[in-house]
Scaffold this active site. Structure first.
Site, PDB file in Angstrom:
ATOM      1  N   ASP A   1       0.822  -1.224   0.000  1.00 31.52           N
ATOM      2  CA  ASP A   1       0.000   0.000   0.000  1.00 31.52           C
ATOM      3  C   ASP A   1       0.849   1.264   0.000  1.00 31.52           C
ATOM      4  O   ASP A   1       0.677   2.136  -0.857  1.00 31.52           O
ATOM      5  CB  ASP A   1      -0.908   0.049   1.242  1.00 31.52           C
ATOM      6  CG  ASP A   1      -2.113  -0.872   1.112  1.00 31.52           C
ATOM      7  OD1 ASP A   1      -2.382  -1.340  -0.007  1.00 31.52           O
ATOM      8  OD2 ASP A   1      -2.766  -1.117   2.145  1.00 31.52           O
TER       9      ASP A   1
ATOM     10  N   ARG B   1       0.448   5.065  16.598  1.00 31.19           N
ATOM     11  CA  ARG B   1       0.010   6.095  15.639  1.00 31.19           C
ATOM     12  C   ARG B   1       0.325   7.516  16.094  1.00 31.19           C
ATOM     13  O   ARG B   1       0.853   8.307  15.319  1.00 31.19           O
ATOM     14  CB  ARG B   1      -1.482   5.953  15.302  1.00 31.19           C
ATOM     15  CG  ARG B   1      -1.861   4.624  14.644  1.00 31.19           C
ATOM     16  CD  ARG B   1      -0.911   4.233  13.541  1.00 31.19           C
ATOM     17  NE  ARG B   1      -1.345   3.102  12.754  1.00 31.19           N
ATOM     18  CZ  ARG B   1      -0.847   1.857  12.858  1.00 31.19           C
ATOM     19  NH1 ARG B   1       0.072   1.581  13.754  1.00 31.19           N
ATOM     20  NH2 ARG B   1      -1.270   0.898  12.052  1.00 31.19           N
TER      21      ARG B   1
ATOM     22  N   ASP C   1      -7.166   3.790  12.579  1.00 32.00           N
ATOM     23  CA  ASP C   1      -5.855   4.419  12.476  1.00 32.00           C
ATOM     24  C   ASP C   1      -5.900   5.785  11.786  1.00 32.00           C
ATOM     25  O   ASP C   1      -5.169   6.698  12.151  1.00 32.00           O
ATOM     26  CB  ASP C   1      -4.879   3.481  11.752  1.00 32.00           C
ATOM     27  CG  ASP C   1      -4.535   2.267  12.605  1.00 32.00           C
ATOM     28  OD1 ASP C   1      -4.495   2.424  13.842  1.00 32.00           O
ATOM     29  OD2 ASP C   1      -4.321   1.177  12.056  1.00 32.00           O
TER      30      ASP C   1
ATOM     31  N   SER D   1      -4.071  -9.023   7.742  1.00 34.95           N
ATOM     32  CA  SER D   1      -3.549  -7.665   7.839  1.00 34.95           C
ATOM     33  C   SER D   1      -2.903  -7.562   9.221  1.00 34.95           C
ATOM     34  O   SER D   1      -3.555  -7.786  10.241  1.00 34.95           O
ATOM     35  CB  SER D   1      -4.696  -6.660   7.701  1.00 34.95           C
ATOM     36  OG  SER D   1      -4.299  -5.429   8.261  1.00 34.95           O
TER      37      SER D   1
HETATM   38  N1  ARG Z   1      -8.186  -2.821  15.902  1.00 35.56           N
HETATM   39  C1  ARG Z   1      -6.910  -2.391  16.371  1.00 35.56           C
HETATM   40  C2  ARG Z   1      -6.927  -0.912  16.618  1.00 35.56           C
HETATM   41  O1  ARG Z   1      -7.761  -0.231  16.102  1.00 35.56           O
HETATM   42  C3  ARG Z   1      -5.810  -2.815  15.457  1.00 35.56           C
HETATM   43  C4  ARG Z   1      -5.579  -2.001  14.249  1.00 35.56           C
HETATM   44  C5  ARG Z   1      -4.506  -2.573  13.455  1.00 35.56           C
HETATM   45  N2  ARG Z   1      -4.162  -1.757  12.330  1.00 35.56           N
HETATM   46  C6  ARG Z   1      -3.867  -2.269  11.165  1.00 35.56           C
HETATM   47  N3  ARG Z   1      -3.572  -1.428  10.233  1.00 35.56           N
HETATM   48  N4  ARG Z   1      -3.918  -3.555  10.918  1.00 35.56           N
HETATM   49  O2  ARG Z   1      -6.107  -0.403  17.338  1.00 35.56           O
END
Ligand code: ARG
Length: 408
Positions: free
Chosen positions: A14, A93, A122, A174
């Site tokens: 990506d 993040r 995110d 993912s």
């Molecule tokens: N659900 C989790 C969160 O919102 C994990 C997110 C993981 N991010 C990813 N790009 N796979 O913190």
């Protein structure tokens, strides 16, 4: 004037496609890659970024900053989103966003960019963090608006533009990784009834493969900071956490499987591995209960873990609320000194011992032996007064008229 953008770059498909996609639209792209303990080789990141069209590629080791400034305060709040998720991805993040803002200023860029989708959390964490630190920056999120409808279309675009794509067969998941844990989504996990296949896990073994013998681990804390494992001191908190990941992972400790409420209103099935964080939470909670008086400990449990988890999960890291909650937990953490002994066995962790110079446990008060120093007579009076409201209730229920004397 050139439109310059600093892009949070992982080196995956990506973000590699984003470099070229932005370049095609007239942006000069500087990539930013953070080492937050994802355990991947980052040596090839700059050449990969440049092969995709970046003019400059920054790679930075943030492991210690991440551990001390982000994981540690979250541990001190015992924050678990919806009671289960130790906020692994949610914590990285704001740190990455902070760096994007710093480098945007350094390189005089008006834009920053990320590779998050439009239905995840995110995007919210990146953008709120950026705006809190520099409201004039514009945030680009190409994945939310580009034309590609599938991974295959992205690969096709990548091949056409000679963007390096890994030839290896990717797992169907993912994955987001840092030293605080791994989050695993998608593929077979999208059916919440399906048990996570073993190949979804990286750091933890299955219970079946875990050792037949339990292992004891002692974690020592100084003023709320873990400083030693089994008597071995660590200068770097990041290294201590990573070693706990190895120790816990070996026993299959720290697997989490849940359906969680995302910010955008979706429920999603999430699988996490956080062996180190799991051990630290168990140990910290136990020590906290030993050194805090009942009033403070109950206040903490009622008000902090859930609120703090929401703040982190919902992208409010750079808010006065998080700072104020940190001030509260920091104040309590001054008392969190001592050692906790954990027993790890077949996917489980159990606290089996604790000691602290700040311990409020008084054996002479607790004992049932002849050493007992507790005033048992006081117990009767205490119970009488404490129980008065229910005694009154009982009387009224029984419809007995109140002569007054029966309450003495
Ligand atoms: N659900 C989790 C969160 O919102 C994990 C997110 C993981 N991010 C990813 N790009 N796979 O913190």
């Amino acid at each position: 004037m050139t439109k310059r953008v600093v892009l949070a770059y992982s080196g995956g498909l990506d973000t590699s496609v984003i470099v070229r996609w932005l370049t095609d639209r007239g942006y000069e792209v500087i990539t930013y890659t953070a080492d937050v303990g994802q355990g991947e080789e980052l040596d090839e990141i700059p050449s990969k970024a440049k092969a995709s069209g970046a003019v400059h590629a920054i790679v930075e080791d943030l492991k210690e900053e991440f551990a001390r400034e982000y994981c540690l305060p979250t541990l001190r709040a015992l924050a678990l989103y919806e009671g289960k998720y130790p906020l692994t991805a949610s914590l990285s993040r704001p740190l990455i966003a902070k760096k994007l803002v710093e480098y945007a200023q350094k390189f005089e860029a008006d834009y920053v960019a990320h590779g998050s989708t439009g239905k995840g959390n995110d995007q919210v964490r990146f953008e709120l963090s950026v705006w809190a630190l520099n409201p004039d920056l514009e945030v680009l999120a190409p994945v939310r608006e580009w034309e590609f409808k599938s991974r295959e279309e992205e690969v096709e675009y990548a091949l056409k533009h000679k963007i390096p794509v890994k030839a290896t067969k990717e797992k169907p998941y993912s994955i987001d990784k840092n030293l605080w844990g791994i989050s695993i989504e998608c593929g077979p996990l999208e059916d919440p009834w399906v048990e996570p296949p073993e190949d979804a896990f990286e750091w933890t073994v299955s219970v079946k493969k875990a050792p037949e013998e339990p292992e004891y681990v002692e974690i020592e804390f100084e003023e709320g900071t873990p400083v030693a494992i089994n008597g071995k001191r660590y200068e770097k908190l990041s290294q201590l956490i990573m070693d706990l990941n190895t120790i816990g992972g070996k026993h299959g400790v720290g697997r989490i499987d849940m359906v969680e409420n995302r910010l955008v209103g979706i429920k999603s099935r999430e699988v996490y591995e956080a062996p180190g964080a799991t051990l630290l939470y168990e140990a910290y909670r136990d020590l906290l209960s030993l050194v805090l008086d009942r009033f403070t400990f109950h206040y903490f449990l009622t008000h902090i873990p859930h609120e703090y988890a929401k703040v982190v999960y919902e992208g409010l890291w750079f808010s006065p609320l998080r700072e104020a909650l940190d001030a509260f937990t920091l104040s309590l953490s001054k008392r969190v000194n001592g050692t906790v002994r954990l027993k790890l066995y077949k996917g489980h962790v159990q606290v089996v011992g604790r000691k602290s110079p700040n311990s409020l446990y008084v054996e002479d008060l607790a004992t049932y032996s002849e050493k007992d120093a507790f005033d048992h007579k006081a117990g009767a009076n205490f119970t009488k007064v404490w129980g008065l409201p229910l005694k009154v209730l009982g009387r009224v229920r029984k419809n007995v008229s109140d002569s007054g004397s029966s309450f003495r």
